[in-house]
Write a protein that holds these residues in place. Sequence first.
Motif, short mmCIF file in Angstrom:
data_model
loop_
_atom_site.label_atom_id
_atom_site.label_comp_id
_atom_site.label_asym_id
_atom_site.label_seq_id
_atom_site.Cartn_x
_atom_site.Cartn_y
_atom_site.Cartn_z
N LEU A 159 0.83 -1.21 0.00
CA LEU A 159 0.00 0.00 0.00
C LEU A 159 0.87 1.26 0.00
O LEU A 159 0.45 2.32 -0.46
N GLY B 223 -1.25 -4.01 -3.66
CA GLY B 223 -0.65 -2.92 -4.43
C GLY B 223 -1.64 -2.21 -5.33
O GLY B 223 -1.46 -1.04 -5.70
N TYR C 114 -2.86 1.08 -4.01
CA TYR C 114 -1.83 2.09 -3.73
C TYR C 114 -2.24 3.44 -4.33
O TYR C 114 -2.65 3.51 -5.49
N GLU D 131 -1.46 8.05 0.65
CA GLU D 131 -1.32 6.69 1.17
C GLU D 131 -1.87 6.54 2.60
O GLU D 131 -2.43 5.50 2.96
#
Lengths: 276, 160
Positions: free
Chosen positions: B45, B86, B89, B94
């Motif tokens: 992440l 991912g 992301y 974030e």
Amino acid sequence: MELFLRKLFNKLKEYIVLAILLLISLILLPQNKNTEVKKIKSYAFATFALITNAASSIGDIFESSDELEEQRKINAELMLKLNRIREYALENKKLKELLGYKEETDSKLFPTTVVAKSFSNIQGNYIINAGKSDSVYKSMPVVTNDGLVGIVTDATENFSLVRTLHNTSFRISGTIQRSNIDGIIFWDGQNLVMHNIPTTTDIDKGDRVVTSVLSSILPPSIPVGLVVKKESNISGILSNVIIKPFVDVLTVRNVFVMQEIKSKQIDSLELNLLKD
Amino acid sequence: MIQQLIKSSIIVVVLIAIQLTLIPLVSIKGIIPDLIVIYVVIFSLRNGQLKGPFFGFLVGLFFDLFSGGLLGSAMFAKTLAGFIAGYFYKEDDEEDIFSNSVLFTSIIFTSALIDSFFYAFLGSAEVELNLLGLIFTNGIFPAIYTAMIGLAYSLLVRKK
């Protein structure tokens, strides 16, 4: 063309990297039986066991004294003797005149502790803090005072890897003690199963299952578990026998390595065959 | 970059040690949470869908080697877990994911589900498994337990 390929790569690079990494993983899977891979794995788990050994000692704060250890050892020895006596009684009933044909062996039990557990219903492995320096070698059975826990599959100088009953690669030859029926026992991911036993055989719920004399790895008469269910397959000719292990593999911490690999009798027979 | 790699490697080694020694003490009916997959998700992440699977791959390699398991099984499973995490992301925001407990827990659950299912599936090549049993016992239940730990982490981050 080049520009197009570059654009395509930039667009799909995550997927390309993923595919490559997954492919490498899949290629490595069949390599587990390769000697070089085994060596690397041995070295890695032995090195890491030094760390886990220290970490697991945190759990020792609430654990036993030497006296308790000694009591556990006596318990395990008694369990093995009791089981052997039980087997002799059954044999005695059937084959009185043949009493004493079998060689008596006293197994040496080496007390040790589980320092790391790969806690999986599929790949159940333990690392114990006993190795070649303690005369622990590959193929030795690991037991508690209740029964069989697993088999040593790899031993380094100070640590050993144990394949537990909760491992789908685990295979042993077992016997239903009352009716002397042999079969292969394995872990199917959820249960311990004795596979493909003829449905007509005399097996009841509650029958004791022990390691078989036919086993080329384990000594006979180590308690494994109790029969809890018999399931016939579609044709009805063969059955699978579900076994409840005596040992709760998930909670076990203190174990014993039976420092015995093969019977002296088998060794001498093999040597005699070689002489001829 | 190197500093981050060293830091991550140390964390991974410590987490694997905890996973193999202390985590079995909190098992419920043989089901345990997977701290390692939580860390893979957090890493993914923060670093995206390219570095995430690569990190999962390396962590899986370490786990397979250190646990004595089937080499390749955790590598495969954790690579997939890293890739899935991912996907969520966001370069510019974030921290938002970590403070959004529902989203973060869902990502952990999904990644852990895929991870534990494939780890069990690849490790059981030698026997015929009941697929439903495999999904529940070795997939959903461990994933729920792992997601609970993830939720606790997320609440902790939000509190900070």
